[in-house]
Design a protein around this motif. Structure first.
Motif, mmCIF file in Angstrom:
data_model
loop_
_atom_site.group_PDB
_atom_site.id
_atom_site.type_symbol
_atom_site.label_atom_id
_atom_site.label_comp_id
_atom_site.label_asym_id
_atom_site.label_seq_id
_atom_site.Cartn_x
_atom_site.Cartn_y
_atom_site.Cartn_z
ATOM 1 N N ALA A 17 0.836 -1.200 0.000
ATOM 2 C CA ALA A 17 0.000 0.000 0.000
ATOM 3 C C ALA A 17 0.871 1.250 0.000
ATOM 4 N N SER A 18 1.996 1.215 0.691
ATOM 5 C CA SER A 18 2.875 2.376 0.734
ATOM 6 C C SER A 18 3.537 2.627 -0.607
ATOM 7 N N LYS A 24 1.086 6.937 -6.393
ATOM 8 C CA LYS A 24 -0.082 7.818 -6.540
ATOM 9 C C LYS A 24 0.295 9.282 -6.334
ATOM 10 N N ASN A 25 1.256 9.537 -5.463
ATOM 11 C CA ASN A 25 1.634 10.910 -5.138
ATOM 12 C C ASN A 25 2.894 11.372 -5.859
ATOM 13 N N ALA A 26 3.282 10.646 -6.910
ATOM 14 C CA ALA A 26 4.390 11.022 -7.805
ATOM 15 C C ALA A 26 5.745 11.080 -7.109
ATOM 16 N N ALA A 87 1.206 10.741 5.058
ATOM 17 C CA ALA A 87 2.607 11.154 5.221
ATOM 18 C C ALA A 87 3.329 10.221 6.192
ATOM 19 N N ARG A 88 2.654 9.835 7.269
ATOM 20 C CA ARG A 88 3.263 8.906 8.232
ATOM 21 C C ARG A 88 3.439 7.514 7.617
ATOM 22 N N THR A 89 2.479 7.101 6.814
ATOM 23 C CA THR A 89 2.588 5.802 6.139
ATOM 24 C C THR A 89 3.782 5.796 5.197
ATOM 25 N N LEU A 90 3.935 6.851 4.415
ATOM 26 C CA LEU A 90 5.083 6.949 3.513
ATOM 27 C C LEU A 90 6.390 7.002 4.294
ATOM 28 N N ALA A 91 6.410 7.759 5.382
ATOM 29 C CA ALA A 91 7.624 7.860 6.193
ATOM 30 C C ALA A 91 8.014 6.499 6.756
#
Length: 99
Positions: A17-18, A24-26, A87-91
């Motif tokens: 998912a990350s 999705k967020n380029a 943002a926390r998921t990506l981090a």
């Protein structure tokens, strides 16, 4: 046996998912998991910040606010429209090696 399969599925879903969230967020326009493009490799970011206290929260804030000077002269644009949770998921994904 069912518990092991369920546990494996739960572990695999957030990483997948990350990666989708990064696509999705380029994020991949400037970053790659294992090599520098415009910005540093996700794995290099994880190595630099991984052992620091509150690394996930600090990295999430950096993703949302953008920044310059940490990795060279090219600034990272802010991702202000990204939710705090995303943002926390990506981090967390970056800190775990972006796999």
């Amino acid at each position: 046996m069912k518990l092991v399969v369920l546990a494996a599925a739960l572990v695999a879903v957030p990483a997948f998912a990350s990666k989708e969230l990064a696509q999705k967020n380029a994020c991949f326009a400037c970053h790659a998991p294992d090599k520098k493009i415009v910005g540093p490799a996700f794995q290099d970011i994880g190595k630099k910040y991984g052992g620091q206290k509150d690394a996930e929260a600090a990295l999430a804030q950096s993703i949302k606010a953008g920044g310059a000077g940490k990795w060279g002269p090219v600034p990272m644009p802010p991702q202000a429209a990204l939710s705090d949770a995303d943002a926390r998921t990506l981090a967390a994904w970056v800190l775990s090696g972006a796999k």
